[in-house]
Design a protein around this motif. Structure first.
Motif, mmCIF file in Angstrom:
data_model
loop_
_atom_site.group_PDB
_atom_site.id
_atom_site.type_symbol
_atom_site.label_atom_id
_atom_site.label_comp_id
_atom_site.label_asym_id
_atom_site.label_seq_id
_atom_site.Cartn_x
_atom_site.Cartn_y
_atom_site.Cartn_z
ATOM 1 N N GLY A 25 11.723 -19.408 3.141
ATOM 2 C CA GLY A 25 12.186 -20.544 2.441
ATOM 3 C C GLY A 25 11.564 -19.207 0.914
ATOM 4 O O GLY A 25 10.777 -20.307 0.439
ATOM 5 N N ASN A 33 11.091 -26.080 1.723
ATOM 6 C CA ASN A 33 11.688 -27.828 1.001
ATOM 7 C C ASN A 33 11.544 -28.166 0.361
ATOM 8 O O ASN A 33 10.277 -29.568 0.034
ATOM 9 C CB ASN A 33 11.058 -28.805 2.804
ATOM 10 C CG ASN A 33 12.523 -27.509 3.125
ATOM 11 O OD1 ASN A 33 13.308 -27.396 3.285
ATOM 12 N ND2 ASN A 33 11.765 -28.190 4.771
ATOM 13 N N LYS A 34 10.366 -27.160 -0.861
ATOM 14 C CA LYS A 34 10.076 -28.423 -2.065
ATOM 15 C C LYS A 34 10.933 -27.635 -3.483
ATOM 16 O O LYS A 34 11.060 -27.120 -3.506
ATOM 17 C CB LYS A 34 8.630 -27.938 -2.433
ATOM 18 C CG LYS A 34 6.910 -27.899 -1.207
ATOM 19 C CD LYS A 34 5.736 -27.720 -0.981
ATOM 20 C CE LYS A 34 4.617 -27.946 -0.698
ATOM 21 N NZ LYS A 34 3.546 -26.874 -0.416
ATOM 22 N N GLU A 57 14.944 -36.090 -0.997
ATOM 23 C CA GLU A 57 13.733 -36.195 -0.300
ATOM 24 C C GLU A 57 14.649 -37.636 1.464
ATOM 25 O O GLU A 57 14.554 -36.823 2.164
ATOM 26 C CB GLU A 57 12.440 -37.463 -0.883
ATOM 27 C CG GLU A 57 11.989 -36.614 -1.876
ATOM 28 C CD GLU A 57 10.789 -37.874 -2.497
ATOM 29 O OE1 GLU A 57 9.968 -37.154 -3.435
ATOM 30 O OE2 GLU A 57 11.239 -38.601 -2.106
ATOM 31 N N GLY A 61 15.083 -34.325 2.571
ATOM 32 C CA GLY A 61 14.149 -33.434 3.296
ATOM 33 C C GLY A 61 13.505 -32.392 2.772
ATOM 34 O O GLY A 61 12.266 -31.565 3.737
ATOM 35 N N TYR A 62 13.646 -32.691 1.657
ATOM 36 C CA TYR A 62 12.997 -31.672 -0.054
ATOM 37 C C TYR A 62 11.352 -32.988 -0.169
ATOM 38 O O TYR A 62 11.426 -33.819 -0.389
ATOM 39 C CB TYR A 62 13.324 -31.665 -0.496
ATOM 40 C CG TYR A 62 14.651 -30.101 0.174
ATOM 41 C CD1 TYR A 62 13.930 -29.525 -1.395
ATOM 42 C CD2 TYR A 62 15.553 -30.479 0.439
ATOM 43 C CE1 TYR A 62 14.668 -27.814 -1.228
ATOM 44 C CE2 TYR A 62 15.749 -28.956 0.263
ATOM 45 C CZ TYR A 62 15.341 -28.168 -0.131
ATOM 46 O OH TYR A 62 16.409 -27.382 0.046
ATOM 47 N N GLN A 241 16.568 -20.949 -2.904
ATOM 48 C CA GLN A 241 16.882 -22.532 -2.059
ATOM 49 C C GLN A 241 18.192 -22.293 -2.438
ATOM 50 O O GLN A 241 18.821 -23.960 -3.049
ATOM 51 C CB GLN A 241 15.910 -23.662 -3.275
ATOM 52 C CG GLN A 241 14.766 -22.977 -2.457
ATOM 53 C CD GLN A 241 13.221 -24.752 -2.760
ATOM 54 O OE1 GLN A 241 13.254 -25.403 -2.680
ATOM 55 N NE2 GLN A 241 13.156 -24.343 -4.198
ATOM 56 N N GLU A 243 20.599 -24.086 0.064
ATOM 57 C CA GLU A 243 20.936 -26.004 0.204
ATOM 58 C C GLU A 243 20.425 -27.119 -1.255
ATOM 59 O O GLU A 243 21.503 -27.889 -1.452
ATOM 60 C CB GLU A 243 19.856 -26.222 1.293
ATOM 61 C CG GLU A 243 20.490 -27.665 1.232
ATOM 62 C CD GLU A 243 19.738 -28.010 2.993
ATOM 63 O OE1 GLU A 243 20.137 -28.636 3.443
ATOM 64 O OE2 GLU A 243 18.275 -28.048 2.568
#
Length: 292
Positions: A25, A33-34, A57, A61-62, A241, A243
């Motif tokens: 990541g 995931n941030k 979020e 799922g971030y 990132q 996604e």
């Protein structure tokens, strides 16, 4: 001897795990995931940014960090990589100076909303129609030679400073710096009492649904025509990132969508509550953003 070998093996495995965690990541914010979203405190951008946050979020799922700043720092943050994205770039006119200043230091993903507008706004009960009318002495006196503005540094304020010069208002008129919230409060108060007032305004905004307002005709085209709100991301986000980049690239909605969220907030819901309600009521649209 066996105990020492076993401890050495554990240490090696731990190091491998840490290195693997650091390499996975790969993002400028230190985690896959941030994401950091920058925005200005306009009612429109509060609505759009919180909807994007809700999708990140709840659907992806971030962990989202919101950075509420003025327009200049918002553009600077995307351009230097200290923020990942914004969905709040008013182009081609309102943020033209920032577009030029940071050219080549960001990626423009195109419009997420069409049909925006900026200018000077008055209640319809006022008997004036153009910015030129502000030069009439009786009109100027009724308004105390004051235009109620928003945050200094906003593109709308820069355009209004230019309008003061173009329409010959500079010597007698004052552009009052405040905030978008303070501006709407003063507008509501004046409107309730049917008092004269002129403010810096933009569309979409909930005030047009709550009050009968009109733009003063801009005969010199200082404020430009209809605009768009663009999504701007930092360089490298697509690789770091993919996604998040794909979702932001497909995010788009309408002025009516945005207005529905703004009105909920104005009527007492928190931005998070209003965004959550909109996302839940528009599942098909949200799915299309995510799936691309």
């Amino acid at each position: 001897m066996k105990k020492k070998t076993w401890l050495t093996a554990i240490a090696a495995l731990t190091l491998i795990a840490i290195m693997a965690g650091c390499s996975s990541g790969n993002t400028s914010n230190g985690g896959g995931n941030k994401i950091k979203l920058a925005y200005v405190a306009w009612d429109s951008e509060i609505a759009s940014t919180h909807v994007v946050k809700e999708v990140f979020e709840q659907k992806l799922g971030y962990k989202v960090e919101l950075l509420q700043v003025d327009a200049g720092p918002m553009w600077a943050g995307i351009s230097d990589g200290s923020a990942d994205a914004m969905v709040a770039a008013w182009l081609p006119t309102t943020h033209a100076s920032y577009l030029e200043k940071y050219k080549g230091k960001f990626e423009d993903l195109g419009p997420n909303l069409n049909g925006t507008k900026i200018g000077l706004v008055v209640p319809t009960y006022m008997n004036i129609d153009t910015i030129d009318d502000l030069n009439k002495e009786d009109v100027a006196q009724s308004l105390n030679h004051t235009i109620i503005g928003i945050e200094p540094g906003a593109g709308l304020m820069m355009s209004t400073e230019k309008a003061l010069d173009e329409y010959g208002l500079r010597e007698k008129w004052t552009l009052l710096e405040s905030s978008s919230a303070a501006m709407t409060q003063q507008l509501q108060k004046a409107y309730a009492n049917k008092e004269p007032i002129v403010v810096t305004g933009w569309t979409p905004h909930w005030k047009f649904a709550k009050m009968d307002l009109k733009y003063l005709a801009d005969t010199k085209n200082v404020y430009g025509g209809d605009e768009q709100i663009h999504t701007i991301v930092r360089q490298g986000l697509k690789d770091d990132q993919p996604e998040a980049y794909a979702f932001l690239d497909h995010f788009e909605w309408t002025p009516d969508d945005m207005a529905s969220v703004m009105i909920q907030i104005q009527e007492g819901k928190s931005p998070e509550e209003a965004a959550k309600a909109w996302v839940e009521s528009n599942a098909d649209r949200v799915d299309a953003w995510i799936k691309g």
